[in-house]
Design a protein around this motif. Sequence first.
Motif, PDB file in Angstrom:
ATOM      1  N   MET A 385      -8.565  -5.133 -10.597  1.00 60.97           N
ATOM      2  CA  MET A 385      -8.159  -5.563 -11.937  1.00 60.97           C
ATOM      3  C   MET A 385      -8.356  -7.060 -12.139  1.00 60.97           C
ATOM      4  SD  MET A 385      -4.628  -5.056 -14.065  1.00 60.97           S
ATOM      5  CE  MET A 385      -4.803  -3.338 -14.476  1.00 60.97           C
ATOM      6  N   PHE A 386      -8.001  -7.837 -11.107  1.00 58.75           N
ATOM      7  CA  PHE A 386      -8.071  -9.290 -11.273  1.00 58.75           C
ATOM      8  C   PHE A 386      -9.364  -9.868 -10.710  1.00 58.75           C
ATOM      9  CE2 PHE A 386      -3.459  -8.235 -11.023  1.00 58.75           C
ATOM     10  CZ  PHE A 386      -3.211  -8.412 -12.366  1.00 58.75           C
ATOM     11  N   GLY A 387     -10.347  -9.002 -10.495  1.00 61.46           N
ATOM     12  CA  GLY A 387     -11.638  -9.342  -9.910  1.00 61.46           C
ATOM     13  C   GLY A 387     -12.056 -10.801 -10.067  1.00 61.46           C
ATOM     14  N   LYS A 388     -12.080 -11.535  -8.971  1.00 63.47           N
ATOM     15  CA  LYS A 388     -12.465 -12.944  -9.045  1.00 63.47           C
ATOM     16  C   LYS A 388     -13.621 -13.212  -8.086  1.00 63.47           C
ATOM     17  CE  LYS A 388      -8.681 -15.397 -11.040  1.00 63.47           C
ATOM     18  NZ  LYS A 388      -7.298 -15.073 -10.770  1.00 63.47           N
ATOM     19  N   PHE A 389     -14.437 -14.183  -8.447  1.00 65.39           N
ATOM     20  CA  PHE A 389     -15.579 -14.561  -7.619  1.00 65.39           C
ATOM     21  C   PHE A 389     -15.567 -16.069  -7.432  1.00 65.39           C
ATOM     22  CE2 PHE A 389     -16.436 -10.567  -9.628  1.00 65.39           C
ATOM     23  CZ  PHE A 389     -17.073  -9.812  -8.661  1.00 65.39           C
ATOM     24  N   ASP A 390     -15.990 -16.525  -6.257  1.00 58.06           N
ATOM     25  CA  ASP A 390     -16.028 -17.980  -6.046  1.00 58.06           C
ATOM     26  C   ASP A 390     -17.336 -18.564  -6.590  1.00 58.06           C
ATOM     27  OD1 ASP A 390     -18.003 -17.470  -4.195  1.00 58.06           O
ATOM     28  OD2 ASP A 390     -16.744 -17.821  -2.431  1.00 58.06           O
ATOM     29  N   GLU A 391     -17.531 -19.870  -6.380  1.00 59.95           N
ATOM     30  CA  GLU A 391     -18.703 -20.517  -6.978  1.00 59.95           C
ATOM     31  C   GLU A 391     -20.027 -19.942  -6.478  1.00 59.95           C
ATOM     32  OE1 GLU A 391     -16.979 -24.326  -6.158  1.00 59.95           O
ATOM     33  OE2 GLU A 391     -15.572 -23.383  -7.553  1.00 59.95           O
ATOM     34  N   GLN A 392     -20.019 -19.437  -5.243  1.00 57.50           N
ATOM     35  CA  GLN A 392     -21.245 -18.830  -4.710  1.00 57.50           C
ATOM     36  C   GLN A 392     -21.420 -17.379  -5.173  1.00 57.50           C
ATOM     37  OE1 GLN A 392     -19.269 -20.771  -2.190  1.00 57.50           O
ATOM     38  NE2 GLN A 392     -20.555 -22.366  -3.096  1.00 57.50           N
ATOM     39  N   GLY A 393     -20.489 -16.918  -6.010  1.00 57.25           N
ATOM     40  CA  GLY A 393     -20.576 -15.539  -6.490  1.00 57.25           C
ATOM     41  C   GLY A 393     -19.997 -14.528  -5.522  1.00 57.25           C
ATOM     42  N   LYS A 394     -19.281 -15.015  -4.514  1.00 51.59           N
ATOM     43  CA  LYS A 394     -18.691 -14.120  -3.521  1.00 51.59           C
ATOM     44  C   LYS A 394     -17.334 -13.635  -4.033  1.00 51.59           C
ATOM     45  CE  LYS A 394     -17.977 -14.134   1.409  1.00 51.59           C
ATOM     46  NZ  LYS A 394     -16.688 -14.556   1.751  1.00 51.59           N
ATOM     47  N   GLU A 395     -17.096 -12.326  -3.873  1.00 48.05           N
ATOM     48  CA  GLU A 395     -15.856 -11.759  -4.382  1.00 48.05           C
ATOM     49  C   GLU A 395     -14.645 -12.275  -3.593  1.00 48.05           C
ATOM     50  OE1 GLU A 395     -15.973  -7.520  -4.635  1.00 48.05           O
ATOM     51  OE2 GLU A 395     -14.011  -7.408  -5.619  1.00 48.05           O
ATOM     52  N   VAL A 396     -13.571 -12.614  -4.316  1.00 49.00           N
ATOM     53  CA  VAL A 396     -12.355 -13.117  -3.677  1.00 49.00           C
ATOM     54  C   VAL A 396     -11.234 -12.099  -3.887  1.00 49.00           C
ATOM     55  CG1 VAL A 396     -10.776 -15.081  -3.547  1.00 49.00           C
ATOM     56  CG2 VAL A 396     -13.101 -15.422  -4.379  1.00 49.00           C
ATOM     57  N   ALA A 397     -10.507 -11.785  -2.820  1.00 53.56           N
ATOM     58  CA  ALA A 397      -9.407 -10.823  -2.945  1.00 53.56           C
ATOM     59  C   ALA A 397      -8.260 -11.426  -3.753  1.00 53.56           C
ATOM     60  CB  ALA A 397      -8.913 -10.424  -1.555  1.00 53.56           C
ATOM     61  N   ALA A 398      -7.520 -10.575  -4.474  1.00 56.22           N
ATOM     62  CA  ALA A 398      -6.351 -11.026  -5.239  1.00 56.22           C
ATOM     63  C   ALA A 398      -5.213 -11.336  -4.259  1.00 56.22           C
ATOM     64  CB  ALA A 398      -5.931  -9.940  -6.227  1.00 56.22           C
ATOM     65  N   PRO A 399      -4.255 -12.210  -4.668  1.00 60.29           N
ATOM     66  CA  PRO A 399      -3.145 -12.533  -3.760  1.00 60.29           C
ATOM     67  C   PRO A 399      -2.291 -11.314  -3.418  1.00 60.29           C
ATOM     68  CG  PRO A 399      -2.862 -13.614  -5.906  1.00 60.29           C
ATOM     69  CD  PRO A 399      -4.214 -12.993  -5.898  1.00 60.29           C
ATOM     70  N   LEU A 400      -2.168 -10.363  -4.345  1.00 58.16           N
ATOM     71  CA  LEU A 400      -1.367  -9.157  -4.091  1.00 58.16           C
ATOM     72  C   LEU A 400      -2.185  -7.921  -4.449  1.00 58.16           C
ATOM     73  CD1 LEU A 400       2.041 -10.167  -5.776  1.00 58.16           C
ATOM     74  CD2 LEU A 400       1.535 -10.194  -3.323  1.00 58.16           C
ATOM     75  N   GLU A 401      -1.962  -6.851  -3.680  1.00 57.49           N
ATOM     76  CA  GLU A 401      -2.574  -5.558  -4.030  1.00 57.49           C
ATOM     77  C   GLU A 401      -1.426  -4.629  -4.405  1.00 57.49           C
ATOM     78  OE1 GLU A 401      -5.858  -5.218  -4.043  1.00 57.49           O
ATOM     79  OE2 GLU A 401      -6.352  -7.017  -2.895  1.00 57.49           O
ATOM     80  N   LEU A 402      -1.172  -4.493  -5.726  1.00 59.76           N
ATOM     81  CA  LEU A 402      -0.044  -3.673  -6.164  1.00 59.76           C
ATOM     82  C   LEU A 402      -0.534  -2.420  -6.879  1.00 59.76           C
ATOM     83  CD1 LEU A 402       2.291  -6.469  -7.616  1.00 59.76           C
ATOM     84  CD2 LEU A 402       2.256  -5.543  -5.287  1.00 59.76           C
ATOM     85  N   VAL A 403       0.329  -1.407  -6.864  1.00 55.71           N
ATOM     86  CA  VAL A 403       0.076  -0.195  -7.635  1.00 55.71           C
ATOM     87  C   VAL A 403       1.298   0.016  -8.523  1.00 55.71           C
ATOM     88  CG1 VAL A 403      -0.021   2.323  -7.480  1.00 55.71           C
ATOM     89  CG2 VAL A 403      -1.527   0.928  -6.062  1.00 55.71           C
ATOM     90  N   ARG A 404       1.072   0.078  -9.823  1.00 58.57           N
ATOM     91  CA  ARG A 404       2.195   0.179 -10.762  1.00 58.57           C
ATOM     92  C   ARG A 404       2.437   1.610 -11.201  1.00 58.57           C
ATOM     93  NH1 ARG A 404       2.100  -2.438 -16.770  1.00 58.57           N
ATOM     94  NH2 ARG A 404       0.825  -0.594 -17.115  1.00 58.57           N
ATOM     95  N   LEU A 405       3.679   2.052 -11.024  1.00 60.59           N
ATOM     96  CA  LEU A 405       4.120   3.326 -11.582  1.00 60.59           C
ATOM     97  C   LEU A 405       4.961   2.949 -12.802  1.00 60.59           C
ATOM     98  CD1 LEU A 405       5.470   4.592  -8.152  1.00 60.59           C
ATOM     99  CD2 LEU A 405       3.417   5.497  -9.214  1.00 60.59           C
ATOM    100  N   ALA A 406       4.344   2.951 -13.982  1.00 60.25           N
ATOM    101  CA  ALA A 406       5.048   2.503 -15.195  1.00 60.25           C
ATOM    102  C   ALA A 406       5.722   3.699 -15.854  1.00 60.25           C
ATOM    103  CB  ALA A 406       4.061   1.853 -16.155  1.00 60.25           C
ATOM    104  N   PHE A 407       6.946   3.510 -16.294  1.00 62.38           N
ATOM    105  CA  PHE A 407       7.719   4.626 -16.845  1.00 62.38           C
ATOM    106  C   PHE A 407       7.691   4.633 -18.371  1.00 62.38           C
ATOM    107  CE2 PHE A 407      10.824   4.664 -12.961  1.00 62.38           C
ATOM    108  CZ  PHE A 407       9.733   4.889 -12.130  1.00 62.38           C
ATOM    109  N   PRO A 408       7.030   5.637 -18.960  1.00 61.98           N
ATOM    110  CA  PRO A 408       7.143   5.807 -20.401  1.00 61.98           C
ATOM    111  C   PRO A 408       8.625   5.951 -20.783  1.00 61.98           C
ATOM    112  CG  PRO A 408       5.416   7.221 -19.533  1.00 61.98           C
ATOM    113  CD  PRO A 408       6.142   6.650 -18.353  1.00 61.98           C
TER     114      PRO A 408
END
Length: 457
Positions: A385-408
């Motif tokens: 979701m937060f897909g980030k890339f550094d200046e060389q175009g290399k993919e950078v991992a997000a600080p957190l890997e969360l999974v949201r169970l949102a309640f209607p």
Amino acid sequence: MRTIIEPFRIKMTEPIKVTTRQYRQRALTGAHYNVFLLDAEDCCIDLLTDSGTGAMSSNQWAALMLGDESYAGSKSWKKFESTVKKITGMRHVLPTHQGRAAEGILAQVLVKKGQVIPNNSHFDTTRANMEFAGALAVDLLCAEGMQPARIAPFKGNMDTDRLKGCIRQYGPENIPFCMITVTNNTGGGQPVSMANIREVKTILSEHNIPLVIDACRFAENAYFIREREDGYADTTLLKIAGEMFSYADAATMSCKKDGLANIGGFLVCNDDRWAEQFKNMLILREGFPTYGGLAGRDLEVIAVGLMEALDYDYQVYRHATVQYLRKKLSPLGVPMVRPVGGHAVFLDARAFAPHVPPLQYPGIGLVNAIYLEGGIRCVELGSVMFGKFDEQGKEVAAPLELVRLAFPRRVYTQSHFDYLAEVIENVWNHRDAINGFRLVYQPKFLRHFTGRFEPVE
Ligand code: F0G
């Protein structure tokens, strides 16, 4: 203490489809392992979002029939306007079709290229709107808000020292306004304290910087303040909300959350000149100022829903559902953001599946495993979701890997939550089987919506 019951009974039902594992496996393959691409009817419990997915009350359905569809000055508009004023105390009310439309108008009118917008955490549409206007969107969440397992009452608070630093670094003249998001969705649905809002306002006032509240879950935040902050235990949620808004110069709102409606939003402010400019943009983008992006019947539904969201018994029940799931999962050791937030349980996918490297997307692995196990749809908030890339175009991992169970809101009953807990327990017990994934197609923007995946062997 007795069981906290749903403070409503059900007089209309909607069937849900019960599927087999084999069926779900086929559905996942067909959706390229991206649950956004599944058919909703194939999700027996859909926790993708709490936005626009709530059930309306009989009073809302009754109000809907009173919708006055006059182009200008309708009765429904009057009800909407007076309710929003009663809650926010703001002088000007502009109805929009949803939250991001209010953000878009705010950004287009007030933000210039190269400016800076601080927030505790920008939600993705807020960030996108600010960046689209050429601004830098800065997140200034407090330190405890970034530690999933750390227990603290107000993990949505803004770090006021970092706010002062931000003002020093960029200069107050380059900050057209500062935002604060209640509750802080991106950081786990965590609340912001009244003391923090007050302190942020004091700092901003010294530099004449206005404060804008992103108010999507303002009623859930008001409930947290009543429960957790000294001095509010006997205050009504309406009064607490009123105090929250009293520190703001404007607010954006998605009525799909604490408006208990399926669509709608608004922008409010006190400043007459802002209102004039917002109104011009509203007419251009949304509609005439007394309906904005909404039908008269939507205005009616929201006027009722906003007040229902401030009902104390409703909030007690709402928070009890989130706590209920936590109490079932905690003893098993399932890693999650603690304490749980107001609208969702956020699982910590990195701790759940430590064998999956961040750039093989443990969150996507967990979302897929939960769907396969029980037809439950939830969403990854992590490196995809937060897909980030550094200046060389290399993919950078997000600080957190969360999974949201949102309640209607007001949709699922206690047995649905029992089932949910059983499914997650099974996935937890077989967590070694959670797969890593690779992206085989990704669009340029917002790749989580339409990206396609393949399991890593
Ligand atoms: N701000 C916050 C904090 C939100 O959570 C959302 C929407 C918006 C703004 C935008 O409102 O959807 O009416 O345009 N959040 C939804 C979610 C989509 O799933 O969390 P919108």
